[in-house]
Write a protein that holds these residues in place. Structure first.
Motif, PDB file in Angstrom:
ATOM      1  N   GLY A  90     -10.637  27.339 -30.429  1.00 43.74           N
ATOM      2  CA  GLY A  90      -9.461  26.952 -29.667  1.00 43.74           C
ATOM      3  C   GLY A  90      -9.722  26.889 -28.176  1.00 43.74           C
ATOM      4  N   ARG A  91     -10.803  27.502 -27.722  1.00 45.40           N
ATOM      5  CA  ARG A  91     -11.165  27.437 -26.310  1.00 45.40           C
ATOM      6  C   ARG A  91     -11.616  26.023 -25.935  1.00 45.40           C
ATOM      7  N   SER A  92     -11.560  25.713 -24.652  1.00 47.74           N
ATOM      8  CA  SER A  92     -12.082  24.436 -24.174  1.00 47.74           C
ATOM      9  C   SER A  92     -13.602  24.462 -24.158  1.00 47.74           C
TER      10      SER A  92
ATOM     11  N   ALA B 172     -19.231  28.176 -20.328  1.00 47.52           N
ATOM     12  CA  ALA B 172     -19.295  29.254 -19.337  1.00 47.52           C
ATOM     13  C   ALA B 172     -19.442  30.610 -20.011  1.00 47.52           C
ATOM     14  N   LEU B 173     -18.795  30.787 -21.140  1.00 55.84           N
ATOM     15  CA  LEU B 173     -18.800  32.066 -21.845  1.00 55.84           C
ATOM     16  C   LEU B 173     -20.146  32.338 -22.517  1.00 55.84           C
TER      17      LEU B 173
ATOM     18  N   ASP C 146     -11.143  38.453 -20.816  1.00 56.17           N
ATOM     19  CA  ASP C 146     -11.702  39.801 -20.971  1.00 56.17           C
ATOM     20  C   ASP C 146     -12.774  39.901 -22.055  1.00 56.17           C
ATOM     21  N   VAL C 147     -13.007  38.827 -22.786  1.00 58.26           N
ATOM     22  CA  VAL C 147     -13.987  38.855 -23.880  1.00 58.26           C
ATOM     23  C   VAL C 147     -15.392  39.078 -23.325  1.00 58.26           C
ATOM     24  N   LYS C 148     -16.157  39.921 -24.009  1.00 56.23           N
ATOM     25  CA  LYS C 148     -17.526  40.228 -23.594  1.00 56.23           C
ATOM     26  C   LYS C 148     -18.513  39.647 -24.608  1.00 56.23           C
ATOM     27  N   VAL C 149     -19.513  38.932 -24.092  1.00 55.40           N
ATOM     28  CA  VAL C 149     -20.550  38.338 -24.935  1.00 55.40           C
ATOM     29  C   VAL C 149     -21.828  39.149 -24.805  1.00 55.40           C
ATOM     30  N   ASP C 150     -22.404  39.545 -25.934  1.00 51.63           N
ATOM     31  CA  ASP C 150     -23.632  40.336 -25.921  1.00 51.63           C
ATOM     32  C   ASP C 150     -24.828  39.471 -26.283  1.00 51.63           C
ATOM     33  N   THR C 151     -26.002  39.894 -25.854  1.00 50.54           N
ATOM     34  CA  THR C 151     -27.217  39.124 -26.110  1.00 50.54           C
ATOM     35  C   THR C 151     -27.556  39.067 -27.593  1.00 50.54           C
TER      36      THR C 151
END
Length: 251
Positions: free
Chosen positions: A60-62, A68-69, A33-38
């Motif tokens: 901790g993410r792969s 991808a995120l 659900d995390v949102k990445v902003d420009t």
């Protein structure tokens, strides 16, 4: 440790190591659900350029998830708490293959996930993370369950606790070892290391940076060995962005 001070203004000749969730991005109910902003992507790109590449994400993410995120495939990154690491040249270093015990633990967790569908099991490849963000009342249960499974089937594994998550990972590798590896390589070699993180799994990174007489920064108010503090994600971004304006003035 007592109350930590606000960190000094960053310098372009530092080596920057940055956690992601809870440090650069607000934590969401689930990792997906995390949102990445420009604005964040622009901030990372500017920091990378102005520090001549001495920036690495330590998460901790792969690595697959981070790519991808964020869509930053050329950026050095350490994923799964340092078990996988991409260096400045794009080479990939893997410290451990998932042991058979990890697969046994995953199978043993299946009945608990059926009983408690609000629990989320995330298989990152080298680690298993049991999230209870949607059911904080199950915290004790989740920790007891994972502790028991590691103690009975987890040879070569250890528990890593975080914010509403408990994770099974191969022992002996962490965010601190990832930072140490980067610091032996250009462009990080010879610089002052700075590590910013918010969670229990970041304490290894803080300890390593303290050992190197660097700048360790805890996000939030929880107990930490970090020497400095920033209150939240917005403050982290502001601290970096404001400093880079000063760098522009000197060039």
């Amino acid at each position: 440790m007592g109350r930590a001070a606000t960190p000094p203004s960053p310098s372009p000749d530092w080596a920057f190591f940055l956690d992601v969730d809870g440090t650069l991005l607000e934590i969401a109910e689930t990792p997906a659900d995390v949102k990445v902003d420009t604005c964040l992507l622009d901030l990372i790109a500017q920091l990378y350029r102005r520090s001549t590449g001495a920036v690495a994400l330590v998460s901790g993410r792969s690595l697959t998830d981070l790519d991808a995120l964020l869509g930053l495939p050329r950026l050095p990154m350490a994923g799964q708490h340092g078990l996988e690491r991409r260096d400045m040249a794009g080479r990939l270093w893997i410290h451990a293959a998932p042991p058979a015990a990890k697969c046994a633990i995953k199978e043993a967790l299946a009945p608990a996930l059926v009983r408690h569908p609000e629990l989320l099991l995330e298989d990152k490849g080298l680690t298993l993370a049991l999230h209870y963000r949607l059911a904080p009342h199950l915290a004790g249960y989740a920790h007891r369950l994972m502790t028991r499974l590691v103690s009975t089937t987890g040879e070569g594994l250890e528990l890593q606790r975080g914010k509403r998550v408990v994770e099974v990972k191969p022992a002996g590798i962490d965010k601190g070892t990832a930072i140490a590896e980067y610091m032996r390589e250009p462009p990080f070699l010879g610089r002052t290391p700075v590590f910013i993180g918010d969670d229990l799994n970041d304490e290894h990174g803080f300890s390593e940076v303290n050992r190197l007489d660097g700048i360790s920064i805890k996000v939030g108010n929880a107990a930490s060995c970090a020497r400095f503090r920033l209150p939240n994600v917005a403050a982290v971004r502001s601290w970096l962005a404001t400093a880079m304006k000063g760098w522009e003035c000197r060039t």
